[in-house]
Design an enzyme around this catalytic site. Sequence first.
Site, PDB file in Angstrom:
ATOM      1  N   ARG A 214      44.443  57.964  40.401  1.00  0.00           N
ATOM      2  CA  ARG A 214      44.388  57.145  41.710  1.00  0.00           C
ATOM      3  C   ARG A 214      44.793  58.208  42.541  1.00  0.00           C
ATOM      4  NH1 ARG A 214      46.425  51.458  43.567  1.00  0.00           N
ATOM      5  NH2 ARG A 214      44.573  50.913  42.804  1.00  0.00           N
TER       6      ARG A 214
ATOM      7  N   HIS B 100      36.499  52.586  44.585  1.00  0.00           N
ATOM      8  CA  HIS B 100      36.967  51.877  43.663  1.00  0.00           C
ATOM      9  C   HIS B 100      36.455  51.178  42.481  1.00  0.00           C
ATOM     10  CE1 HIS B 100      40.876  50.157  42.294  1.00  0.00           C
ATOM     11  NE2 HIS B 100      41.158  49.359  43.087  1.00  0.00           N
TER      12      HIS B 100
ATOM     13  N   GLN C 276      37.646  48.078  40.506  1.00  0.00           N
ATOM     14  CA  GLN C 276      37.873  46.800  41.214  1.00  0.00           C
ATOM     15  C   GLN C 276      36.419  46.380  41.465  1.00  0.00           C
ATOM     16  OE1 GLN C 276      40.993  45.707  42.607  1.00  0.00           O
ATOM     17  NE2 GLN C 276      39.496  43.790  42.686  1.00  0.00           N
TER      18      GLN C 276
ATOM     19  N   ASP D 187      39.626  42.709  52.480  1.00  0.00           N
ATOM     20  CA  ASP D 187      40.713  43.423  52.003  1.00  0.00           C
ATOM     21  C   ASP D 187      41.466  44.076  53.148  1.00  0.00           C
ATOM     22  OD1 ASP D 187      42.005  45.646  50.485  1.00  0.00           O
ATOM     23  OD2 ASP D 187      40.484  47.068  50.446  1.00  0.00           O
TER      24      ASP D 187
ATOM     25  N   CYS E  23      40.768  41.959  46.638  1.00  0.00           N
ATOM     26  CA  CYS E  23      41.339  42.882  45.632  1.00  0.00           C
ATOM     27  C   CYS E  23      42.831  42.779  45.541  1.00  0.00           C
ATOM     28  CB  CYS E  23      40.832  44.335  45.959  1.00  0.00           C
ATOM     29  SG  CYS E  23      41.271  44.729  47.606  1.00  0.00           S
TER      30      CYS E  23
ATOM     31  N   ARG F 256      40.404  42.523  36.144  1.00  0.00           N
ATOM     32  CA  ARG F 256      40.450  44.029  36.135  1.00  0.00           C
ATOM     33  C   ARG F 256      40.610  44.357  34.797  1.00  0.00           C
ATOM     34  NH1 ARG F 256      42.069  46.915  40.388  1.00  0.00           N
ATOM     35  NH2 ARG F 256      42.102  48.480  39.059  1.00  0.00           N
TER      36      ARG F 256
HETATM   37  N1   CP Z   1      43.556  45.922  43.779  1.00  0.00           N
HETATM   38  C1   CP Z   1      44.324  47.014  43.172  1.00  0.00           C
HETATM   39  O1   CP Z   1      43.867  48.142  42.823  1.00  0.00           O
HETATM   40  O2   CP Z   1      45.753  46.667  43.232  1.00  0.00           O
HETATM   41  P1   CP Z   1      46.981  47.775  42.873  1.00  0.00           P
HETATM   42  O3   CP Z   1      46.658  48.658  44.197  1.00  0.00           O
HETATM   43  O4   CP Z   1      47.982  47.060  42.969  1.00  0.00           O
HETATM   44  O5   CP Z   1      46.526  48.661  41.560  1.00  0.00           O
HETATM   45  N1  NVA Z   2      41.465  49.616  50.224  1.00  0.00           N
HETATM   46  C1  NVA Z   2      42.825  49.241  49.673  1.00  0.00           C
HETATM   47  C2  NVA Z   2      42.432  48.865  48.345  1.00  0.00           C
HETATM   48  C3  NVA Z   2      43.678  48.719  47.396  1.00  0.00           C
HETATM   49  C4  NVA Z   2      43.711  48.064  46.057  1.00  0.00           C
HETATM   50  C5  NVA Z   2      43.577  50.718  49.761  1.00  0.00           C
HETATM   51  O1  NVA Z   2      42.755  51.821  49.266  1.00  0.00           O
HETATM   52  O2  NVA Z   2      44.713  50.806  49.891  1.00  0.00           O
END
Ligand code: CP
Ligand code: NVA
Length: 303
Positions: free
Chosen positions: A100, A127, A130, A219, A259, A287
């Site tokens: 990540r 992502h 997701q 989102d 999400c 997920r």
């Molecule tokens: N939706 C998602 O990826 O959540 P987190 O940021 O908590 O992992």
């Molecule tokens: N668009 C958001 C998604 C979090 C799961 C971010 O990148 O923070």
Amino acid sequence: MRDLISIKDLSVKEVEEIFTLTDALKKNPAKYANVLKGKTLALIFQKPSNRTRVSFQVGMYQLGGNCIYLRPDEINLGVRESIKDVAMTLSRYVDAIVLRTFEHKNVLELAENSDKPVINGLSDSSHPCQALADVYTAKEKFKKIKGVKLAYVGDGNNVCNSLLYTCAKAGMDMSVGCPKGYEPLVFTDAKDLARGKCNLSLFNTAQEAVKDADVIYTDVWASMGQEAEAQDRKKIFQSFQVNAKLVGLAKKGALIMHCLPAHRGEEITDEVIDSKNSVVFDEAENRMHVQKAVLIKLLGAKK
Ligand code: CP
Ligand code: NVA
């Protein structure tokens, strides 16, 4: 399937296979309890997480494998040592790596230098885990993909990009409603991929996007790393809030997706996210199931 970096890299067949395996995993988890026995997954996180970290960690455990979580200040990717050296070292120890990160090129660089599969656990532009879980959830609820329309309202961000590619591959219709200047970068590319299979459309109002929608998805307006823009974005995105009035413009009974994490009262109201048509926690649960399927496919374990 060597890595999971962008849904664009997956074939239509691979997406279908992930969904079929997810069904099987949900139906009979015990059958898969040892398929990744002796395997280890490294999780490198440069941003916070609840769902991604926990669902990978529990999912790997349920498959008989093991996880190592490496927090941002621990591995200090690209600062303490280069991404290349991290990849070459970790591939000697572990069987797959989840990253990540901020810049998408970090995931590409890790994958290029790793002998083991790399999974994108979220980058600034994508992502994929997701979006796979989201389209799977819609398919599960409607028992079909063809003819289902998902309306994404808000920022044309990483989640929106991955949803566009997943809908294009899986054959689900998708409309996007976002302010001018915040359109998803991959829209034209995804539309080309979807040609002849499903319909992808783009609007600059939320109202146009949700027309005839079976699913309304939103989102956060400011993603991780965009905190400095949060105040300006609150004003820019005001008319893109998913509230009861907007939901009333979609199909009757339209499902609500997010999400998560949600900024309640900003991009979505409590009333909508807590409504009976909200499936946000089913999405969150899926997920884990979808990622278990991805892990089995990438690690090549026998079913
Ligand atoms: N939706 C998602 O990826 O959540 P987190 O940021 O908590 O992992
Ligand atoms: N668009 C958001 C998604 C979090 C799961 C971010 O990148 O923070």
